[in-house]
Design an enzyme around this catalytic site. Structure first.
Site, PDB file in Angstrom:
ATOM      1  N   TYR A   1    -108.179  -1.312  78.857  1.00  0.00           N
ATOM      2  CA  TYR A   1    -107.822  -1.004  80.254  1.00  0.00           C
ATOM      3  C   TYR A   1    -109.087  -0.912  81.114  1.00  0.00           C
ATOM      4  CZ  TYR A   1    -105.628   1.326  84.260  1.00  0.00           C
ATOM      5  OH  TYR A   1    -105.184   1.656  85.518  1.00  0.00           O
TER       6      TYR A   1
ATOM      7  N   LYS B   1    -110.256  -3.442  84.181  1.00  0.00           N
ATOM      8  CA  LYS B   1    -110.459  -2.976  85.554  1.00  0.00           C
ATOM      9  C   LYS B   1    -111.916  -3.188  85.997  1.00  0.00           C
ATOM     10  CE  LYS B   1    -106.218  -1.652  86.371  1.00  0.00           C
ATOM     11  NZ  LYS B   1    -105.386  -2.345  87.372  1.00  0.00           N
TER      12      LYS B   1
HETATM   13  N1  LIG Z   1    -100.909   5.534  88.428  1.00  0.00           N
HETATM   14  C1  LIG Z   1    -102.188   5.720  88.187  1.00  0.00           C
HETATM   15  O1  LIG Z   1    -102.612   6.826  87.823  1.00  0.00           O
HETATM   16  C2  LIG Z   1    -103.175   4.590  88.368  1.00  0.00           C
HETATM   17  C3  LIG Z   1    -104.551   4.906  88.325  1.00  0.00           C
HETATM   18  C4  LIG Z   1    -105.475   3.896  88.483  1.00  0.00           C
HETATM   19  C5  LIG Z   1    -105.050   2.592  88.672  1.00  0.00           C
HETATM   20  N2  LIG Z   1    -103.723   2.324  88.706  1.00  0.00           N
HETATM   21  C6  LIG Z   1    -103.333   0.913  88.865  1.00  0.00           C
HETATM   22  O2  LIG Z   1    -102.407   0.776  89.925  1.00  0.00           O
HETATM   23  C7  LIG Z   1    -101.521  -0.312  89.651  1.00  0.00           C
HETATM   24  C8  LIG Z   1    -100.095   0.178  89.779  1.00  0.00           C
HETATM   25  O3  LIG Z   1     -99.890   1.211  88.848  1.00  0.00           O
HETATM   26  P1  LIG Z   1     -98.622   2.191  88.893  1.00  0.00           P
HETATM   27  O4  LIG Z   1     -99.112   3.526  88.522  1.00  0.00           O
HETATM   28  O5  LIG Z   1     -97.845   1.993  90.127  1.00  0.00           O
HETATM   29  O6  LIG Z   1     -97.817   1.606  87.627  1.00  0.00           O
HETATM   30  P2  LIG Z   1     -96.265   1.421  87.341  1.00  0.00           P
HETATM   31  O7  LIG Z   1     -95.459   2.429  88.085  1.00  0.00           O
HETATM   32  O8  LIG Z   1     -96.157   1.353  85.856  1.00  0.00           O
HETATM   33  O9  LIG Z   1     -95.958  -0.021  87.972  1.00  0.00           O
HETATM   34  C9  LIG Z   1     -96.598  -1.163  87.466  1.00  0.00           C
HETATM   35  C10 LIG Z   1     -96.033  -2.394  88.152  1.00  0.00           C
HETATM   36  O10 LIG Z   1     -96.666  -3.543  87.564  1.00  0.00           O
HETATM   37  C11 LIG Z   1     -95.661  -4.475  87.201  1.00  0.00           C
HETATM   38  N3  LIG Z   1     -96.048  -5.321  86.075  1.00  0.00           N
HETATM   39  C12 LIG Z   1     -96.421  -4.935  84.820  1.00  0.00           C
HETATM   40  N4  LIG Z   1     -96.591  -6.030  84.049  1.00  0.00           N
HETATM   41  C13 LIG Z   1     -96.325  -7.103  84.828  1.00  0.00           C
HETATM   42  C14 LIG Z   1     -96.283  -8.503  84.594  1.00  0.00           C
HETATM   43  N5  LIG Z   1     -96.571  -9.046  83.397  1.00  0.00           N
HETATM   44  N6  LIG Z   1     -95.942  -9.330  85.625  1.00  0.00           N
HETATM   45  C15 LIG Z   1     -95.644  -8.816  86.847  1.00  0.00           C
HETATM   46  N7  LIG Z   1     -95.665  -7.507  87.129  1.00  0.00           N
HETATM   47  C16 LIG Z   1     -95.977  -6.656  86.118  1.00  0.00           C
HETATM   48  C17 LIG Z   1     -94.459  -3.600  86.866  1.00  0.00           C
HETATM   49  O11 LIG Z   1     -93.236  -4.334  86.962  1.00  0.00           O
HETATM   50  P3  LIG Z   1     -92.426  -4.966  85.719  1.00  0.00           P
HETATM   51  O12 LIG Z   1     -92.695  -4.121  84.518  1.00  0.00           O
HETATM   52  O13 LIG Z   1     -91.030  -4.937  86.207  1.00  0.00           O
HETATM   53  O14 LIG Z   1     -92.958  -6.353  85.602  1.00  0.00           O
HETATM   54  C18 LIG Z   1     -94.546  -2.525  87.936  1.00  0.00           C
HETATM   55  O15 LIG Z   1     -93.902  -2.970  89.122  1.00  0.00           O
HETATM   56  C19 LIG Z   1    -101.893  -0.816  88.259  1.00  0.00           C
HETATM   57  O16 LIG Z   1    -102.732  -1.933  88.354  1.00  0.00           O
HETATM   58  C20 LIG Z   1    -102.627   0.358  87.658  1.00  0.00           C
HETATM   59  O17 LIG Z   1    -103.534  -0.032  86.648  1.00  0.00           O
HETATM   60  C21 LIG Z   1    -102.765   3.278  88.556  1.00  0.00           C
END
Ligand SMILES: NC(=O)c1ccc[n+]([C@@H]2O[C@H](COP(=O)([O-])OP(=O)(O)OC[C@H]3O[C@@H](n4cnc5c(N)ncnc54)[C@H](OP(=O)(O)O)[C@@H]3O)[C@@H](O)[C@H]2O)c1
Length: 248
Positions: A155, A159
């Protein structure tokens, strides 16, 4: 400054979590928004929400790791709205596994979703932005790109790659009027962290100077700034939103 009427955005991973919050903010600012992920009913519910409020939205079921699928997402957006001004590369997955135990398949899936996906979508949409001489690419990285984190090698590497890719794309497209910037969130309360139990959540929160996780609405002003003319002279940069976790 954040008036986006007439602009067209694609947000990947917009079915839920941070992606949905950012897509909602862009739609409220007046942009037509194409939302992409694999779970179609989540996309459909977003489109319904936006259209009910009088906005424009399009559901593009997409696997971000698959070139043909990503090209289809961009083609469908061009067909429906005729241009692309904003691309938010947000799709992502996390894996929490000690390096020595990490199956190669898991490593590949994380890198493929979080890094290859950004490349594929940027290549497909960036072509139209460069041709029109304007555009905003916003890559969602993580503060894990900026620090060593146990059990998160794939991860963190993915990133870190996103930040390097952000800088390279920014330089490559700077003269074409396309700005490429990144947001590096810290812990936000979304499904991504659903697997954390109470003990781990408490430990995580103790490591954040603000002593809380972010909420998805707190990423919205930053994506609006990066999507708007406010960022016209800013490119290759990263905005960290993490309650102070990486500045201590
Ligand atoms: N939440 C945190 O604490 C956090 C911290 C740092 C960075 N981030 C980053 O922010 C972004 C969003 O995270 P989140 O927390 O909102 O996560 P989340 O609620 O798990 O949502 C992730 C999204 O990515 C989509 N996704 C996953 N695999 C995919 C694929 N193969 N093709 C197309 N879409 C895909 C999922 O949709 P499907 O599964 O339906 O495809 C979902 O809509 C990510 O890049 C994550 O690394 C999050």
């Amino acid at each position: 400054m954040t008036e986006l009427t007439g602009k067209v955005a694609i947000v990947t991973g917009a079915g839920r979590g941070l992606g949905r919050a950012m897509a909602r903010a862009l739609a409220h600012a007046g942009a037509a928004v194409a939302v992409a992920s694999r779970t179609k009913d989540e996309l459909d519910s977003f489109v319904e929400e936006v259209r009910a409020a009088g906005g424009k939205a399009l559901a593009c079921p997409t696997d971000i790791t698959d070139e043909e699928s990503v090209n289809g997402m961009v083609e469908a957006t061009m067909l429906e709205f005729g241009r692309i001004d904003i691309l938010v590369n947000n799709s992502g997955i996390v894996a929490s596994t000690p390096l020595l135990e990490q199956p190669v398949e898991e490593w590949d899936q994380v890198i493929s979703t979080n890094l290859r996906g950004v490349f594929l979508a940027s290549k497909a949409a960036g072509r139209h932005m460069v041709a029109q001489g304007s555009g905003k690419v916003i890559n969602i990285a993580s503060n894990f790109a900026l620090q060593g984190v146990v059990n998160h090698a794939a991860y963190s590497a993915s990133k870190g790659g996103v930040l390097a890719l952000t800088r390279s794309m920014a330089i490559e497209w700077a003269r074409s009027g396309v700005q490429v910037n990144a947001i590096a969130p810290g812990y936000f309360a979304t499904d991504l962290n659903r697997a954390m139990d109470e003990d781990l959540t408490e430990k995580v929160v103790r490591a954040i100077p603000a002593r809380r996780m972010g909420i998805p609405a707190e990423i919205q002003p930053w994506v609006l700034l990066l999507a708007s003319t406010a960022s016209d002279f800013m490119t290759g940069e990263t905005i960290v939103i993490d309650g102070g976790q990486t500045v201590r």
